[in-house]
Design an enzyme around this catalytic site. Sequence first.
Site, PDB file in Angstrom:
ATOM      1  N   THR A  27      13.035  38.698  10.864  1.00  0.00           N
ATOM      2  CA  THR A  27      13.733  38.672  12.150  1.00  0.00           C
ATOM      3  C   THR A  27      15.089  39.375  12.098  1.00  0.00           C
ATOM      4  O   THR A  27      15.846  39.225  11.133  1.00  0.00           O
ATOM      5  CB  THR A  27      13.925  37.222  12.613  1.00  0.00           C
ATOM      6  OG1 THR A  27      12.643  36.601  12.713  1.00  0.00           O
ATOM      7  CG2 THR A  27      14.612  37.157  13.966  1.00  0.00           C
TER       8      THR A  27
ATOM      9  N   ARG B 113       0.762  29.968   9.817  1.00  0.00           N
ATOM     10  CA  ARG B 113       0.702  29.259  11.093  1.00  0.00           C
ATOM     11  C   ARG B 113      -0.134  27.985  11.038  1.00  0.00           C
ATOM     12  O   ARG B 113       0.209  26.997  11.695  1.00  0.00           O
ATOM     13  CB  ARG B 113       0.209  30.207  12.192  1.00  0.00           C
ATOM     14  CG  ARG B 113       1.328  31.107  12.686  1.00  0.00           C
ATOM     15  CD  ARG B 113       0.874  32.155  13.662  1.00  0.00           C
ATOM     16  NE  ARG B 113       2.030  32.969  14.066  1.00  0.00           N
ATOM     17  CZ  ARG B 113       1.955  34.190  14.570  1.00  0.00           C
ATOM     18  NH1 ARG B 113       0.767  34.753  14.739  1.00  0.00           N
ATOM     19  NH2 ARG B 113       3.046  34.851  14.904  1.00  0.00           N
TER      20      ARG B 113
ATOM     21  N   GLU C  49       8.131  30.954  13.634  1.00  0.00           N
ATOM     22  CA  GLU C  49       6.827  31.553  13.332  1.00  0.00           C
ATOM     23  C   GLU C  49       6.143  32.127  14.568  1.00  0.00           C
ATOM     24  O   GLU C  49       4.922  32.163  14.667  1.00  0.00           O
ATOM     25  CB  GLU C  49       5.892  30.522  12.672  1.00  0.00           C
ATOM     26  CG  GLU C  49       6.450  29.804  11.473  1.00  0.00           C
ATOM     27  CD  GLU C  49       6.804  30.763  10.340  1.00  0.00           C
ATOM     28  OE1 GLU C  49       6.174  31.820  10.236  1.00  0.00           O
ATOM     29  OE2 GLU C  49       7.709  30.423   9.559  1.00  0.00           O
ATOM     30  N   GLY C  50       6.939  32.554  15.536  1.00  0.00           N
ATOM     31  CA  GLY C  50       6.405  33.102  16.778  1.00  0.00           C
ATOM     32  C   GLY C  50       6.480  32.058  17.875  1.00  0.00           C
ATOM     33  O   GLY C  50       5.839  31.005  17.781  1.00  0.00           O
TER      34      GLY C  50
ATOM     35  N   GLY D   4      17.111   3.065  23.247  1.00  0.00           N
ATOM     36  CA  GLY D   4      18.346   3.440  22.559  1.00  0.00           C
ATOM     37  C   GLY D   4      18.169   3.626  21.069  1.00  0.00           C
ATOM     38  O   GLY D   4      18.788   4.496  20.449  1.00  0.00           O
TER      39      GLY D   4
ATOM     40  N   ARG E 277       7.916  -5.381  20.329  1.00  0.00           N
ATOM     41  CA  ARG E 277       9.043  -5.444  21.253  1.00  0.00           C
ATOM     42  C   ARG E 277       8.641  -6.098  22.577  1.00  0.00           C
ATOM     43  O   ARG E 277       7.654  -5.708  23.201  1.00  0.00           O
ATOM     44  CB  ARG E 277       9.555  -4.020  21.522  1.00  0.00           C
ATOM     45  CG  ARG E 277      10.690  -3.925  22.523  1.00  0.00           C
ATOM     46  CD  ARG E 277      11.960  -4.553  22.001  1.00  0.00           C
ATOM     47  NE  ARG E 277      13.115  -4.166  22.806  1.00  0.00           N
ATOM     48  CZ  ARG E 277      14.322  -4.679  22.643  1.00  0.00           C
ATOM     49  NH1 ARG E 277      14.548  -5.582  21.704  1.00  0.00           N
ATOM     50  NH2 ARG E 277      15.327  -4.279  23.407  1.00  0.00           N
TER      51      ARG E 277
ATOM     52  N   SER F  81       9.706  38.393  17.174  1.00  0.00           N
ATOM     53  CA  SER F  81       8.312  38.168  17.532  1.00  0.00           C
ATOM     54  C   SER F  81       7.478  39.440  17.546  1.00  0.00           C
ATOM     55  O   SER F  81       6.254  39.372  17.548  1.00  0.00           O
ATOM     56  CB  SER F  81       8.232  37.490  18.905  1.00  0.00           C
ATOM     57  OG  SER F  81       8.882  36.245  18.878  1.00  0.00           O
TER      58      SER F  81
END
Length: 381
Positions: free
Chosen positions: A142, A256, A376-377, A353, A281, A148
Amino acid sequence: MNAPHTMTQSLGSWELPEELRMLRDTTRRFMDKEVKPAEADEPHDSYSLPDEKLKPLQAKAKALGLWCVQSPVEWGGAGLNLLGQCIVAEESVKCKMGAYIAACGAFGFDPPNIIFKGRRDQIEKYAVPVIENGEKTFVAITEPSGGSDPGRAIRTRADRKGDRYILNGTKIFISGVGQSKWGIVFARTGGPGRGGVSAFIVERDKPGLRWSPFPVIRSYYPYELSFEDYEVPAENMLGEEGKGFSFAEEWLVHERAPYAAATIGLGQAALDMAIEWATQRETFGARLADRQAVQWQLADSEIELRASRLLVYEAAWQADRGEDSKLAASVAKVYGTETAGRVVDRCIQIFGGMGVSKEMPLERWYREMRIRRVGEGPSEV
């Protein structure tokens, strides 16, 4: 009347081979029993373990065969096929720093797979030591002009001068530079387009190369590289002049599927935490797990992660059969990273939270998942 014809029907079903199920379970146990306890008291945004913790972990991983899983056995790695690499990738991210430092570095760091396309002397000089020591390397594609579309965006020049090339240009968003001794850099040796790009093995600590952290929303910063009359011996070219783009493409396509598998692993880890929390919870007299709005979020997350996992497996199957997996790998990467981003976001919402507190890894994973949708694109490509 003739008797009905009896047909043997193929179900067309598939499951992970036993050896890969064992690999998954072994990796999962190692993460739970060894890696997570070692990481537990490290700072929230840490991206390395001190040697007194890391070295024993690496020794145990080597004994289990969980060492540089992408690298060929001939050169000291585990030599897993791509599906095996994806299995390990999904499990080895399930720790605080796992999104970018799998298993906290316990499994070592594979050199770029394209180094094994090089000459034997290049492999022995550069790849073998990093495999032996579990060291980092980097890949520099890059540039400020873009990442890309490297066939067009690469502007860094490498001009031949006698027995060496002179590099000038800038690379950005390059991971691992600060922890590496060498990397593979792509530069233009010819005209515009893919045929003008070549690949070079570049040593970091030589005159003509400046590197500095490039701050982003994760603590494991990428780097900016500036080449100014940096000299590379001609013997450090990887492959032939003008053939570098094929190496860049091969590296990206290969990465990828494990990249997507890793994001799925974090999404699964977040979902497992959210399910446990939702069953415990209570608010307004009822458990979160009994509330339909929360049930929908958990169910959608489970469905999308399963779909993502099968897309990763499909890409890996194709590659392991020697087929062109470019499309499948790209689909898996897009859907996997987008899914993981959504899942982690939902899990934070379920925790409320606590989800955004640094008592838990979710807020760190949320930031890092955001980057993985670009890395990676980006998804739009």
